[in-house]
Write a protein that holds these residues in place. Structure first.
Motif, PDB file in Angstrom:
ATOM      1  N   ALA A 168      11.759   9.604  -0.753  1.00 47.06           N
ATOM      2  CA  ALA A 168      11.780   8.282  -0.118  1.00 47.06           C
ATOM      3  C   ALA A 168      12.529   7.276  -0.991  1.00 47.06           C
ATOM      4  CB  ALA A 168      10.361   7.796   0.152  1.00 47.06           C
ATOM      5  N   TRP A 169      12.272   7.316  -2.304  1.00 46.32           N
ATOM      6  CA  TRP A 169      12.967   6.405  -3.216  1.00 46.32           C
ATOM      7  C   TRP A 169      14.453   6.721  -3.290  1.00 46.32           C
ATOM      8  CZ3 TRP A 169      11.170   1.938  -4.328  1.00 46.32           C
ATOM      9  CH2 TRP A 169       9.792   1.733  -4.401  1.00 46.32           C
ATOM     10  N   LEU A 170      14.815   7.994  -3.232  1.00 46.09           N
ATOM     11  CA  LEU A 170      16.228   8.375  -3.229  1.00 46.09           C
ATOM     12  C   LEU A 170      16.909   7.917  -1.937  1.00 46.09           C
ATOM     13  CD1 LEU A 170      16.078  11.938  -4.814  1.00 46.09           C
ATOM     14  CD2 LEU A 170      16.969   9.831  -5.853  1.00 46.09           C
ATOM     15  N   ALA A 171      16.193   7.993  -0.823  1.00 46.16           N
ATOM     16  CA  ALA A 171      16.744   7.519   0.448  1.00 46.16           C
ATOM     17  C   ALA A 171      16.967   6.002   0.398  1.00 46.16           C
ATOM     18  CB  ALA A 171      15.823   7.888   1.600  1.00 46.16           C
ATOM     19  N   ILE A 172      16.026   5.284  -0.193  1.00 47.17           N
ATOM     20  CA  ILE A 172      16.169   3.831  -0.331  1.00 47.17           C
ATOM     21  C   ILE A 172      17.350   3.501  -1.234  1.00 47.17           C
ATOM     22  CG2 ILE A 172      15.095   1.757  -1.303  1.00 47.17           C
ATOM     23  CD1 ILE A 172      12.391   2.937  -0.300  1.00 47.17           C
ATOM     24  N   ALA A 173      17.479   4.232  -2.341  1.00 43.23           N
ATOM     25  CA  ALA A 173      18.602   4.006  -3.253  1.00 43.23           C
ATOM     26  C   ALA A 173      19.931   4.302  -2.557  1.00 43.23           C
ATOM     27  CB  ALA A 173      18.444   4.870  -4.500  1.00 43.23           C
TER      28      ALA A 173
ATOM     29  N   GLU B 216       0.827  -1.206   0.000  1.00 50.08           N
ATOM     30  CA  GLU B 216       0.000   0.000   0.000  1.00 50.08           C
ATOM     31  C   GLU B 216       0.862   1.257   0.000  1.00 50.08           C
ATOM     32  OE1 GLU B 216      -0.575  -1.715   3.393  1.00 50.08           O
ATOM     33  OE2 GLU B 216      -1.480  -3.350   2.273  1.00 50.08           O
ATOM     34  N   ASN B 217       2.023   1.171   0.611  1.00 51.44           N
ATOM     35  CA  ASN B 217       2.888   2.341   0.741  1.00 51.44           C
ATOM     36  C   ASN B 217       3.678   2.658  -0.522  1.00 51.44           C
ATOM     37  OD1 ASN B 217       2.056   2.514   3.420  1.00 51.44           O
ATOM     38  ND2 ASN B 217       3.713   1.190   4.104  1.00 51.44           N
ATOM     39  N   ILE B 218       3.827   1.692  -1.398  1.00 52.44           N
ATOM     40  CA  ILE B 218       4.628   1.921  -2.606  1.00 52.44           C
ATOM     41  C   ILE B 218       4.005   3.004  -3.477  1.00 52.44           C
ATOM     42  CG2 ILE B 218       5.366   0.870  -4.790  1.00 52.44           C
ATOM     43  CD1 ILE B 218       5.937  -1.675  -3.222  1.00 52.44           C
TER      44      ILE B 218
END
Length: 162
Positions: free
Chosen positions: A73-78, A64-66
């Protein structure tokens, strides 16, 4: 029993488990590095880690969060995936190859110090006197743990040859 007088909290056992597994990881890493490079070893470690953590991912149901995740958030994950995990572990394995598992594992103690420094610089956290004293204790412990034996080895080698 003396241990019954201590009032352990669940986090104490989590930290004990973390330290124990990190030591085991370092020792096994030393053995693996005899056969594989640090890049191949890191690839296997990340692969096995992903496999063993997959059931917990499925339990969390983050699907649900994707859809609502932001670019930051995606840059932090990367960043966490590439720089912190992959490059960090490659460098750690390289350190194990160069100085050994025992000395390399001592440097895990620097992580909280670096986290405090980054929190102060990037998040505006307050750096307290007690934190600075604790950091100095940690850094002096790492220094003693990595340099005292080296000096003993030098003295011993000079005594043998002299």
């Amino acid at each position: 029993m003396i241990f019954l007088r201590f009032q352990f909290e669940p986090i104490d056992f989590v930290l004990l488990g973390a330290v124990s597994t990190w030591a085991l990881y370092s020792v096994i890493g030393r053995v693996v590095l005899r056969k594989f490079s640090s890049i191949v070893s890191t690839t296997y470690a990340v692969g096995f880690g992903t496999f063993f953590l997959l059931p917990f991912l499925l339990l969390e149901s983050p699907w649900e969060n994707i859809a609502t995740s932001t670019l930051s958030a995606w840059l932090a994950i990367a960043h966490m995936s590439v720089f912190v995990t992959v490059i960090g572990f490659i460098l750690y394995y390289y350190g194990i190859q160069k100085i050994g598992a025992a000395k390399a594992s001592i440097f895990i103690n620097v992580m909280p110090v670096s986290a405090v420094i980054m929190a102060t610089l990037f998040l505006g956290e307050t750096l307290t006197f007690a934190t600075v004293i604790g950091a100095l204790f940690v850094l002096s412990g790492v220094y003693v743990g990595t340099s005292v034996r080296h000096r003993k080895d030098k003295r011993f080698s000079h005594a043998k040859t002299g």
